[in-house]
Design an enzyme around this catalytic site. Structure first.
Site: not given
Length: 556
Positions: A487, A192
Site C-alpha cells: 500500500h 493507491c
C-alpha cells in the site's frame, strides 16, 4: 522521454450498465451496501459474517476472482461468469467480491459508475463515525480528531442535507488547520499508487503554478473540440477540483480512464508501481506540451512543464584502465534511482529475509545511497567497452555524477529487487535515514572531477553552479507491505506541518512518523524556488478563472 503520440478516442459507455440502472435504479447497490467492509488500508470488499466462505455456484471453487450478481445474488468465478450471463438473460452486472468493484458479465470487463462509488464511500460514514456526544472533551488529541474528520470526509455524500450538521460540528471542533488544496482522493480499486503520486503533483509548486495560472486551460485546449483525450486537461480538472475548497474526497475516475488510454500496457485493476506511474504521467505531459513549447536552441532543452520542473542532467565518465582515456556522455533525467547502501550485511537473515523497517540496527542513509551512486565502478570483464584511444575493447571504470540539478529533485529508492537468474523478486524493507534539508554539492560533476584529480583542476562544468544546490523536502511516497500486497501513502510538508494522505483520508502527523516510514520516493525543492513558491501560493483566494475558492479559517 517517450516520443509516442498516438491518437485516442473516448470509448462508448457500457450500455448494459445504463440498461440495468434504467430498470432497477440503485436498489441493487443499496441491498449489497451492508456487506461492504473497508480495511484500514482503504480497500473495500464484500463480506457476510453470517455465511460461509463464498464459492462459485458452478464449480464450488472459492479461489481466484469471484463475482456476485446484482440481480440474483448468485456467485460466479471468473471462469464461469459467461455461463451465468448466458443462462440468465439480463443478468449483466455484478460486483467483485474481493474489491467491491462493478463488473459487466456481458463485456467481461470492469466498469465504473459514480453512483456505485458513492454507495461504497457512504458506507464508510455508517461504519466509521462513532456515536459520541457533541460535548465530548475538547482535550481530545489532534491525531484522534484528525482521524474522525478524515473518515467523515471520505464520504461522497448521498444525502447532503442530513450530513451537513454533522460535518459542521466536526469542523468546528477540530483545531487542526488544513491548507487549501489538501483533499483526499478516493481509491478506485488498487489505485493507491496513482493517488500517492497525484498528491505529490498537486503540491509541487512549479506544477501548481502552471495549472492554477491557466497555462493549460482545458476549456480552450485544441484537442477537446476534436474529441481526443488530453491528459494535461484531466490534470487541470483535478487541480480545479482540489483547490476549489471542497473537502469531500475526490474521485479521479476520468483521469484514470485517460491515463489508461495513453498507457495501454498499464491499464488494469492490478496494483501498479508508483515510480512507473510517475514516469508515465510525465511522459504523457511531455508528449502533449512539447508541440506548443519551443525548445532551447543552444542545448535542446524541452520547455514543457514536466521538464521545467523535474528535468536534470547526469554525467557518465568511462575511463580506460589501460591508457586513462575518458569518454564522457550526458543524459537527461527526471529522477535519480538509488540503490540502498547495504554495507551492514550482519542484519540480514541467512534465509534472505529483510529486517523490519523499525529495526534501526539495519539501516541505510541517503548520503550513503548518493555516495554509492557517484562511486567509481569497475566494469566486469563481460562489460568491456571500446576505447577510442586504444582502438579496442578494454577494462574500464565508470563514474556517475550530476551535471545539472533540477528544480524539483525526485529520488527513487530501489526497494524492489528482481533476479532474472533465480527468477525471483523481493522487497527490501531496510530502514532509510534521510534529511529534510539536502545539499547536493558533493554529488555534482564539478565536485566529482576535482576529487578525481586531487583538486588540481576546478569546475569545467558550469551548468550546475547556476542553480542552488540546497534543497528542502516537501513530499515522501512510502510503501508498506510486501511486493505482492502493498500500500502506498504520501506524506506532504505544507507550512512546516506534515500531513499523511492515505487515499481518501487526510491526517496531520508528526515528523517522527515521516522519518520512520518506508520511503520509496522523496521529493525535494530547491530552496530558492521554495521561498518564491511560498510567497506566490501561500494564499490563493481566487483562481485565474474567477472560480471562488473556499477560504479555510486560520489559513487564509
Amino acid at each position: 522521454m517517450s516520443q509516442r503520440n498516438p491518437s485516442y478516442s473516448n470509448p462508448t459507455p457500457c450500455n448494459h450498465l445504463a440498461d440495468y440502472k434504467l430498470r432497477y435504479g440503485l436498489n441493487g447497490y443499496k441491498s449489497i451496501q451492508n456487506h461492504f467492509k473497508t480495511a484500514p488500508n482503504g480497500r473495500t470488499s464484500i463480506q457476510n459474517p453470517d455465511s460461509k466462505l463464498p464459492r462459485c455456484g458452478s464449480c464450488d471453487g472459492y479461489k481466484g476472482r469471484l463475482y456476485i450478481c446484482l440481480i440474483c445474488a448468485s456467485i460466479s468465478c471468473s471462469d464461469h461468469t459467461p455461463l451465468h450471463n448466458q443462462s440468465e438473460k439480463g443478468h449483466d452486472l455484478a460486483v467483485d467480491v474481493e474489491r467491491a468493484e462493478l463488473f459487466c458479465y456481458a463485456c467481461s470487463d470492469q466498469v465504473y459508475d459514480p453512483d456505485f462509488d458513492r454507495t461504497v464511500m457512504s458506507k464508510h460514514i455508517v461504519v466509521a463515525v462513532p456515536e459520541k456526544s457533541q460535548s465530548q472533551s475538547a482535550a481530545e488529541s489532534i491525531g484522534e480528531r484528525s482521524s474522525k474528520r478524515r473518515r467523515l470526509g471520505s464520504v461522497d455524500l448521498l444525502d447532503l442535507k442530513n450530513l451537513k450538521p454533522l460535518i459542521s460540528v466536526k469542523d468546528q471542533r477540530s483545531k487542526s488547520c488544513y491548507p487549501l488544496g489538501l483533499r483526499g482522493l478516493n481509491n478506485l480499486g488498487n489505485t493507491c499508487f496513482m493517488n500517492s503520486v497525484l498528491q505529490v503533483f498537486l503540491h509541487t509548486p512549479p506544477l501548481s503554478n502552471y495549472f492554477l495560472n491557466d497555462q493549460h486551460n482545458r476549456e480552450t485546449c485544441s484537442k477537446r473540440p476534436m474529441g481526443q483525450l488530453c491528459l494535461p486537461c484531466d490534470i487541470d480538472y483535478i487541480f480545479s477540483a482540489v483547490f476549489s475548497g471542497d473537502h469531500v474526497p475526490y474521485s479521479p475516475a476520468q483521469f484514470l480512464h485517460s491515463w489508461w488510454q495513453h498507457s495501454a500496457n498499464l491499464a488494469c485493476y492490478e496494483q501498479q508501481d508508483a515510480h512507473e506511474f510517475f514516469i508515465s504521467v510525465l511522459d504523457r505531459i511531455h508528449e502533449r506540451e512539447q508541440k506548443s513549447r519551443s525548445q532551447d536552441k543552444e542545448n535542446g532543452d524541452c520547455k514543457c512543464i514536466a521538464h521545467k520542473a523535474f528535468s536534470g542532467q547526469l554525467r557518465s565518465d568511462v575511463t580506460c584502465m589501460t591508457c586513462g582515456f575518458t569518454s564522457t556522455t550526458y543524459d537527461p533525467c527526471v529522477d535519480i534511482s538509488l540503490d540502498l547502501d547495504t554495507q551492514d550485511f550482519s542484519s540480514r537473515n541467512i534465509a534472505g529475509k529483510s529486517a523490519k523497517p523499525a529495526d534501526f540496527s539495519s539501516k541505510s542513509t541517503l548520503s550513503g545511497c548518493l555516495d554509492l551512486f557517484t562511486r567509481p565502478e569497475k566494469l566486469g570483464s563481460d562489460q568491456k567497452l571500446f576505447c577510442q584511444n586504444c582502438q579496442e575493447k578494454r577494462n574500464s571504470v565508470k563514474q556517475m555524477s550530476i551535471r545539472r540539478l533540477p528544480l524539483v529533485l525526485c529520488l527513487h529508492i530501489k526497494r524492489f529487487e528482481h533476479s532474472f537468474v533465480r527468477r525471483t523478486s523481493r522487497k527490501i524493507d531496510r530502514y532509510l535515514q534521510f534529511p529534510f534539508s539536502l545539499d547536493m554539492i558533493p554529488y555534482l560533476s564539478s565536485s566529482i572531477i576535482r576529487n578525481r584529480y586531487g583538486n588540481r583542476i576546478f569546475a569545467s562544468e558550469g551548468d550546475e553552479l547556476d542553480a542552488s544546490s540546497k534543497f528542502e523536502i516537501f513530499a515522501v511516497v512510502s510503501h508498506s507491505g510486501t511486493l505482492e500486497s502493498g500500500h502506498y501513502v504520501t506524506y506532504l510538508r505544507l507550512r512546516n506541518r506534515w500531513y499523511k494522505c492515505d487515499d481518501a483520508w487526510i491526517t496531520e502527523v508528526d515528523e517522527e512518523m515521516v522519518r520512520n516510514s518506508q520511503c520509496y520516493m522523496m521529493f525535494y525543492l530547491q530552496k530558492i524556488a521554495n521561498h518564491k513558491s511560498n510567497d506566490e501560493l501561500s494564499c490563493l483566494p481566487i483562481s485565474p478563472r474567477n472560480d471562488a475558492f473556499q477560504q479555510i479559517a486560520g489559513c487564509c
